[in-house]
Design a protein around this motif. Structure first.
Motif, PDB file in Angstrom:
ATOM      1  N   HIS A 251       0.827  -1.196   0.000  1.00 14.28           N
ATOM      2  CA  HIS A 251       0.000   0.000   0.000  1.00 14.28           C
ATOM      3  C   HIS A 251       0.871   1.260   0.000  1.00 14.28           C
ATOM      4  CE1 HIS A 251      -3.878  -2.046   1.643  1.00 14.28           C
ATOM      5  NE2 HIS A 251      -3.227  -2.818   0.807  1.00 14.28           N
ATOM      6  N   ARG A 252       0.890   1.943  -1.114  1.00 11.19           N
ATOM      7  CA  ARG A 252       1.677   3.168  -1.241  1.00 11.19           C
ATOM      8  C   ARG A 252       0.805   4.389  -0.940  1.00 11.19           C
ATOM      9  NH1 ARG A 252       6.409   0.615  -0.988  1.00 11.19           N
ATOM     10  NH2 ARG A 252       6.642  -0.943  -2.633  1.00 11.19           N
ATOM     11  N   GLY A 253       1.452   5.517  -0.761  1.00  8.62           N
ATOM     12  CA  GLY A 253       0.698   6.748  -0.574  1.00  8.62           C
ATOM     13  C   GLY A 253       0.009   7.156  -1.868  1.00  8.62           C
ATOM     14  N   ARG A 254      -0.996   7.976  -1.746  1.00 14.56           N
ATOM     15  CA  ARG A 254      -1.702   8.490  -2.928  1.00 14.56           C
ATOM     16  C   ARG A 254      -1.368   9.974  -3.068  1.00 14.56           C
ATOM     17  NH1 ARG A 254      -6.012   5.089  -4.487  1.00 14.56           N
ATOM     18  NH2 ARG A 254      -5.187   2.963  -4.245  1.00 14.56           N
ATOM     19  N   ALA A 256      -1.823  13.398  -5.669  1.00 16.95           N
ATOM     20  CA  ALA A 256      -2.532  13.984  -6.809  1.00 16.95           C
ATOM     21  C   ALA A 256      -1.536  14.438  -7.863  1.00 16.95           C
ATOM     22  CB  ALA A 256      -3.385  15.164  -6.339  1.00 16.95           C
ATOM     23  N   ALA A 257      -2.050  14.720  -9.055  1.00 17.13           N
ATOM     24  CA  ALA A 257      -1.199  15.112 -10.178  1.00 17.13           C
ATOM     25  C   ALA A 257      -0.399  16.373  -9.878  1.00 17.13           C
ATOM     26  CB  ALA A 257      -2.055  15.304 -11.428  1.00 17.13           C
ATOM     27  N   ASP A 258      -0.939  17.245  -9.021  1.00 24.61           N
ATOM     28  CA  ASP A 258      -0.229  18.490  -8.699  1.00 24.61           C
ATOM     29  C   ASP A 258       0.767  18.312  -7.549  1.00 24.61           C
ATOM     30  OD1 ASP A 258      -1.856  18.218  -6.509  1.00 24.61           O
ATOM     31  OD2 ASP A 258      -2.919  20.123  -6.779  1.00 24.61           O
ATOM     32  N   GLY A 259       0.932  17.076  -7.086  1.00 27.93           N
ATOM     33  CA  GLY A 259       1.887  16.804  -6.018  1.00 27.93           C
ATOM     34  C   GLY A 259       1.298  16.810  -4.628  1.00 27.93           C
ATOM     35  N   THR A 260       0.030  17.155  -4.498  1.00 31.73           N
ATOM     36  CA  THR A 260      -0.619  17.160  -3.184  1.00 31.73           C
ATOM     37  C   THR A 260      -0.776  15.740  -2.662  1.00 31.73           C
ATOM     38  OG1 THR A 260      -1.887  19.150  -3.778  1.00 31.73           O
ATOM     39  CG2 THR A 260      -2.678  17.846  -1.900  1.00 31.73           C
ATOM     40  N   VAL A 261      -0.376  15.517  -1.424  1.00 33.77           N
ATOM     41  CA  VAL A 261      -0.499  14.192  -0.815  1.00 33.77           C
ATOM     42  C   VAL A 261      -1.953  13.979  -0.385  1.00 33.77           C
ATOM     43  CG1 VAL A 261       0.225  12.688   1.065  1.00 33.77           C
ATOM     44  CG2 VAL A 261       1.896  14.178  -0.058  1.00 33.77           C
ATOM     45  N   ILE A 262      -2.594  13.000  -0.970  1.00 37.41           N
ATOM     46  CA  ILE A 262      -3.968  12.675  -0.624  1.00 37.41           C
ATOM     47  C   ILE A 262      -4.003  11.873   0.671  1.00 37.41           C
ATOM     48  CG2 ILE A 262      -6.060  11.483  -1.384  1.00 37.41           C
ATOM     49  CD1 ILE A 262      -5.109  11.974  -4.270  1.00 37.41           C
ATOM     50  N   ARG A 268      -2.168   4.828   5.232  1.00 40.06           N
ATOM     51  CA  ARG A 268      -2.873   3.746   4.556  1.00 40.06           C
ATOM     52  C   ARG A 268      -2.615   2.416   5.253  1.00 40.06           C
ATOM     53  NH1 ARG A 268      -2.402   2.577  -1.402  1.00 40.06           N
ATOM     54  NH2 ARG A 268      -4.287   1.417  -0.937  1.00 40.06           N
ATOM     55  N   ARG A 269      -1.374   2.200   5.645  1.00 39.10           N
ATOM     56  CA  ARG A 269      -1.046   0.941   6.305  1.00 39.10           C
ATOM     57  C   ARG A 269      -1.619   0.895   7.723  1.00 39.10           C
ATOM     58  NH1 ARG A 269       5.297   0.386   4.291  1.00 39.10           N
ATOM     59  NH2 ARG A 269       4.809   0.463   2.059  1.00 39.10           N
ATOM     60  N   ALA A 270      -1.607   2.045   8.387  1.00 38.13           N
ATOM     61  CA  ALA A 270      -2.117   2.094   9.761  1.00 38.13           C
ATOM     62  C   ALA A 270      -3.609   1.786   9.811  1.00 38.13           C
ATOM     63  CB  ALA A 270      -1.838   3.470  10.374  1.00 38.13           C
ATOM     64  N   GLN A 271      -4.351   2.189   8.792  1.00 39.75           N
ATOM     65  CA  GLN A 271      -5.802   1.989   8.826  1.00 39.75           C
ATOM     66  C   GLN A 271      -6.172   0.509   8.716  1.00 39.75           C
ATOM     67  OE1 GLN A 271      -6.533   4.368   5.271  1.00 39.75           O
ATOM     68  NE2 GLN A 271      -7.327   2.609   4.158  1.00 39.75           N
ATOM     69  N   GLN A 272      -5.216  -0.337   8.283  1.00 35.68           N
ATOM     70  CA  GLN A 272      -5.475  -1.765   8.176  1.00 35.68           C
ATOM     71  C   GLN A 272      -4.647  -2.570   9.177  1.00 35.68           C
ATOM     72  OE1 GLN A 272      -7.890  -2.342   6.443  1.00 35.68           O
ATOM     73  NE2 GLN A 272      -7.982  -0.893   4.733  1.00 35.68           N
ATOM     74  N   ALA A 273      -4.047  -1.886  10.147  1.00 37.19           N
ATOM     75  CA  ALA A 273      -3.118  -2.546  11.070  1.00 37.19           C
ATOM     76  C   ALA A 273      -3.765  -3.686  11.842  1.00 37.19           C
ATOM     77  CB  ALA A 273      -2.537  -1.522  12.040  1.00 37.19           C
ATOM     78  N   ARG A 274      -5.076  -3.609  12.071  1.00 34.84           N
ATOM     79  CA  ARG A 274      -5.756  -4.645  12.832  1.00 34.84           C
ATOM     80  C   ARG A 274      -5.640  -6.019  12.162  1.00 34.84           C
ATOM     81  NH1 ARG A 274      -6.196  -6.726  17.327  1.00 34.84           N
ATOM     82  NH2 ARG A 274      -7.447  -8.583  17.027  1.00 34.84           N
ATOM     83  N   THR A 275      -5.442  -6.040  10.833  1.00 35.37           N
ATOM     84  CA  THR A 275      -5.361  -7.312  10.121  1.00 35.37           C
ATOM     85  C   THR A 275      -4.058  -8.050  10.394  1.00 35.37           C
ATOM     86  OG1 THR A 275      -4.422  -6.312   8.113  1.00 35.37           O
ATOM     87  CG2 THR A 275      -6.829  -6.442   8.269  1.00 35.37           C
ATOM     88  N   THR A 276      -3.126  -7.412  11.108  1.00 38.04           N
ATOM     89  CA  THR A 276      -1.876  -8.091  11.452  1.00 38.04           C
ATOM     90  C   THR A 276      -2.014  -8.881  12.747  1.00 38.04           C
ATOM     91  OG1 THR A 276      -0.999  -6.174  12.662  1.00 38.04           O
ATOM     92  CG2 THR A 276      -0.526  -6.293  10.304  1.00 38.04           C
ATOM     93  N   LYS A 277      -3.223  -8.911  13.286  1.00 38.03           N
ATOM     94  CA  LYS A 277      -3.493  -9.660  14.510  1.00 38.03           C
ATOM     95  C   LYS A 277      -4.630 -10.648  14.253  1.00 38.03           C
ATOM     96  CE  LYS A 277      -2.085  -5.964  17.684  1.00 38.03           C
ATOM     97  NZ  LYS A 277      -1.313  -5.270  16.652  1.00 38.03           N
ATOM     98  N   ALA A 278      -4.678 -11.683  15.060  1.00 41.46           N
ATOM     99  CA  ALA A 278      -5.746 -12.672  14.934  1.00 41.46           C
ATOM    100  C   ALA A 278      -7.099 -12.040  15.292  1.00 41.46           C
ATOM    101  CB  ALA A 278      -5.462 -13.860  15.856  1.00 41.46           C
TER     102      ALA A 278
END
Length: 315
Positions: A251-254, A256-262, A268-278
């Protein structure tokens, strides 16, 4: 053709297979924060099945493809459209496939049609992991089931449903939230779940899975899903969390075309961190302590009928 021989076949001048696969292609759909990534990690842990990060491009309009004059122009348009989706904020970098390599592979498809171009992408992704089958996890594809079924007849839709209040407690803090108010959250959840269920009722292959049951009785629910998609259950699916961190590294950062970090890579990785646990059944009612009594009441008012239809308690 077995995946591990695919690239050797292409390099030696062979044509890429273009017919629809004879085995089911699972599509995991559901309202955001319903457990779609959890189920993705579980299925992706199977030695035979690869599921990429969210794609999104299957819902794009193909009208511009149809007006292209030559096959070469169609291939070029298709390659640009897929690898730059959504326009200006592409997620293509998540998949680990070089655009030039994808373009050359598209040239091997004869005749060329969008469905075969999409299949080629999934086949190439699965080949990265020496796997023979592939699927997709894009939650809001649930709003496009009839189109996807027409485009890819091998699609088998798995709709994971979670108590909307649990979704809201998690979603409102995310960068893709529809808003912070519980009315906005409830309407968003109701629209997604109801639309997906309505579309699913008309699809040939549609299965509903409850998030709560997946967490509490994981093996039984995974066996049920495996039966549905004609995949032999494998115990590695229960140990998905041992490799989830590695999978989330895609999962990479997103930007925009103008260089703005979405959204940053870390977020992105933190929002799915729960999946690293049972799975932890003790967290299923966590929303009761996250949301205030007034917020729960507000959500219940807006989503009352659907909550009741699905069997979720409304005080």
């Amino acid at each position: 053709m077995r995946i591990k021989h695919y690239w050797q076949h292409i390099k030696t001048g062979g044509r890429a297979p273009s017919s629809a696969p004879s085995v089911p292609m699972p599509f995991i759909v559901g309202s955001p924060r319903s457990g779609t990534t959890l189920l993705r990690m579980m299925l992706d842990a199977h030695p035979s099945l690869a599921i990429p990060p969210e794609t999104g491009f299957l819902a794009m309009s193909l009208e511009d493809f149809d007006v292209r004059g030559t096959t070469a122009e169609q291939r070029a348009w298709f390659c640009d459209a897929v690898t730059d989706f959504p326009p200006g904020a592409s997620g293509w970098q998540d998949f680990g496939i070089d655009k030039a390599t994808f373009s050359r592979a598209l040239d091997t498809l004869e005749p060329f049609a969008p469905a075969d171009g999409f299949r080629l992408f999934y086949r190439m992704y699965a080949a990265r992991f020496q796997k023979e089958r592939w699927g997709d996890k894009t939650p809001l594809y649930g709003l496009h089931l009839p189109r996807l079924q027409q485009l890819l007849p091998e699609a088998y839709f798995i709709h994971i449903i979670r108590d909307g209040r649990g979704c809201a407690a998690s979603l409102r803090e995310q960068w893709f939230s529809p808003g912070r108010s519980m009315t906005e959250q409830a309407l968003h959840w109701c629209c997604n779940v109801s639309t997906t269920r309505r579309h699913g009722a008309s699809c040939r292959h549609y299965l509903e899975v409850r998030y709560e049951q997946l967490v509490v009785d994981t093996e039984a629910q995974l066996r049920r899903v495996c039966d549905f998609i004609q995949l032999e259950f494998h115990p590695a699916m229960l140990d998905y969390h041992r490799r989830s961190g590695q999978r989330l590294a895609e999962h990479r950062g997103r930007v925009a075309a103008d260089g703005t970090v979405i959204v940053s890579e870390e977020r992105r990785r933190a929002q799915q961190a729960r999946t690293t646990k049972a799975p932890d059944p003790g967290l299923l009612q966590l929303w009761r302590s996250i949301l205030s009594a007034d917020e729960i009441h507000e959500f219940n008012i807006s989503a009352h009928d659907l909550l009741c239809d699905l069997g979720y308690a409304v005080e």
